[in-house]
Scaffold this active site. Sequence first.
Site, short mmCIF file in Angstrom:
data_model
loop_
_atom_site.label_atom_id
_atom_site.label_comp_id
_atom_site.label_asym_id
_atom_site.label_seq_id
_atom_site.Cartn_x
_atom_site.Cartn_y
_atom_site.Cartn_z
N ASP A 253 -4.31 -6.72 -7.77
CA ASP A 253 -5.72 -7.02 -8.02
C ASP A 253 -5.99 -6.71 -9.50
O ASP A 253 -6.56 -5.66 -9.84
CB ASP A 253 -6.60 -6.18 -7.09
CG ASP A 253 -6.35 -6.51 -5.64
OD1 ASP A 253 -6.95 -7.46 -5.13
OD2 ASP A 253 -5.49 -5.84 -5.01
N HIS B 284 0.84 -1.20 0.00
CA HIS B 284 0.00 0.00 0.00
C HIS B 284 0.88 1.26 0.00
O HIS B 284 0.61 2.22 -0.72
CB HIS B 284 -0.87 0.05 1.26
CG HIS B 284 -1.88 -1.05 1.36
ND1 HIS B 284 -1.82 -2.02 2.32
CD2 HIS B 284 -3.01 -1.31 0.64
CE1 HIS B 284 -2.86 -2.84 2.20
NE2 HIS B 284 -3.59 -2.45 1.19
P1 AMP Z 1 -6.72 -3.34 -0.39
O1 AMP Z 1 -6.51 -2.62 0.89
O2 AMP Z 1 -6.36 -4.78 -0.35
O3 AMP Z 1 -8.06 -3.06 -1.00
O4 AMP Z 1 -5.67 -2.71 -1.41
C1 AMP Z 1 -5.66 -1.33 -1.69
C2 AMP Z 1 -4.80 -1.10 -2.90
O5 AMP Z 1 -3.49 -1.56 -2.66
C3 AMP Z 1 -5.33 -1.86 -4.13
O6 AMP Z 1 -5.18 -1.05 -5.28
C4 AMP Z 1 -4.41 -3.04 -4.17
O7 AMP Z 1 -4.26 -3.59 -5.47
C5 AMP Z 1 -3.11 -2.44 -3.68
N1 AMP Z 1 -2.24 -3.49 -3.19
C6 AMP Z 1 -2.54 -4.47 -2.29
N2 AMP Z 1 -1.49 -5.30 -2.14
C7 AMP Z 1 -0.52 -4.85 -2.96
C8 AMP Z 1 0.80 -5.28 -3.28
N3 AMP Z 1 1.33 -6.36 -2.72
N4 AMP Z 1 1.51 -4.57 -4.17
C9 AMP Z 1 0.99 -3.48 -4.77
N5 AMP Z 1 -0.25 -3.01 -4.52
C10 AMP Z 1 -0.99 -3.68 -3.63
#
Ligand code: AMP
Length: 309
Positions: A160, A39
């Site tokens: 994602d 993030h």
């Molecule tokens: P989430 O909190 O899981 O909804 O993720 C929020 C954002 O962070 C989304 O755009 C995810 O794709 C991105 N994200 C989550 N994990 C990763 C990662 N390992 N590398 C890059 N971006 C990430």
Amino acid sequence: MRINELQSPAAASSWCAQQRASGKSVGFVPTMGALHAGHLSLVERALSENDVACVSVFVNPLQFDEATDLETYPRDWEGDAKRLGSVGCQMVFTGSLAQFFEGELESDGALAPERLLAPGRGALGLEGACRTGHFEGVATIVDRLFEVVHPDRAYFGQKDFQQTLVVEEVARRRGAPQIVVCPISREESGLARSSRNERLRPQERERAVCLSRGLSRASHRWQHGLRDLRSLEAEILAELEVAGVQVEYAAIRERSAWSPESPVEDLHDPVALVAARLGQVRLIDNHLLGEVPPHPASAFKGLEFSSRP
Ligand code: AMP
């Protein structure tokens, strides 16, 4: 300077309006919190390309298809605000479903199904097929978040993959913002960072590396000339099977021409995608086969990647 912690979309909206009124560009990173280095890599990118960056932390019930997943999703508002402040992020906000959709919830507290936005073609197949209603929930909240923030640019992780297609469609319909897709941040082991990793037991965490190993194996094969889609998928499955995880899918798609089913034409710029369960935890990962794999060829003893198939 201390980060602004705002507890409602209304407060966030006026903060963002002030920034824009003073001529500042706004970069936006929507999240569900329990923030990790993945993030933060999006936030750092947003800070490098905009005058200010803001982050939403909202565990969006609309996009959860499993009640236990929603209940057990990790939450850490104070830790998140601290982490964001430490990288220089100017604002983080949250809100409740009722605040995000003020006056729009039904008597049972749910959003009427007809209020959900259609997520477009990128939602078809794989994740969309496994998680009923997930991308409708994503499209609906992201559209609302864009309305609150009016960002110049919004940052999403390639982690994602189908979500990036869905939010690109949301932005296309609205005419803004610019969507920036950022690379997957991985642990040293190759495991893609995820808030859900925290729920893996130590042994499961070790086994979870099979996802990135499977993607790497397919990627090495692709880069040494293998073009048959089923054989590439078999390379991924071989790693998943050794680790004994419960596979939901291991599939190849054309990166820039999403199809719900396997493409029938020759592959040009393929992306390999995988979803698997370890115990209670469901993990996803993907890799663009033409790019440097998370694991070097030397990680696959006994497999020959150097000769053409
Ligand atoms: P989430 O909190 O899981 O909804 O993720 C929020 C954002 O962070 C989304 O755009 C995810 O794709 C991105 N994200 C989550 N994990 C990763 C990662 N390992 N590398 C890059 N971006 C990430």
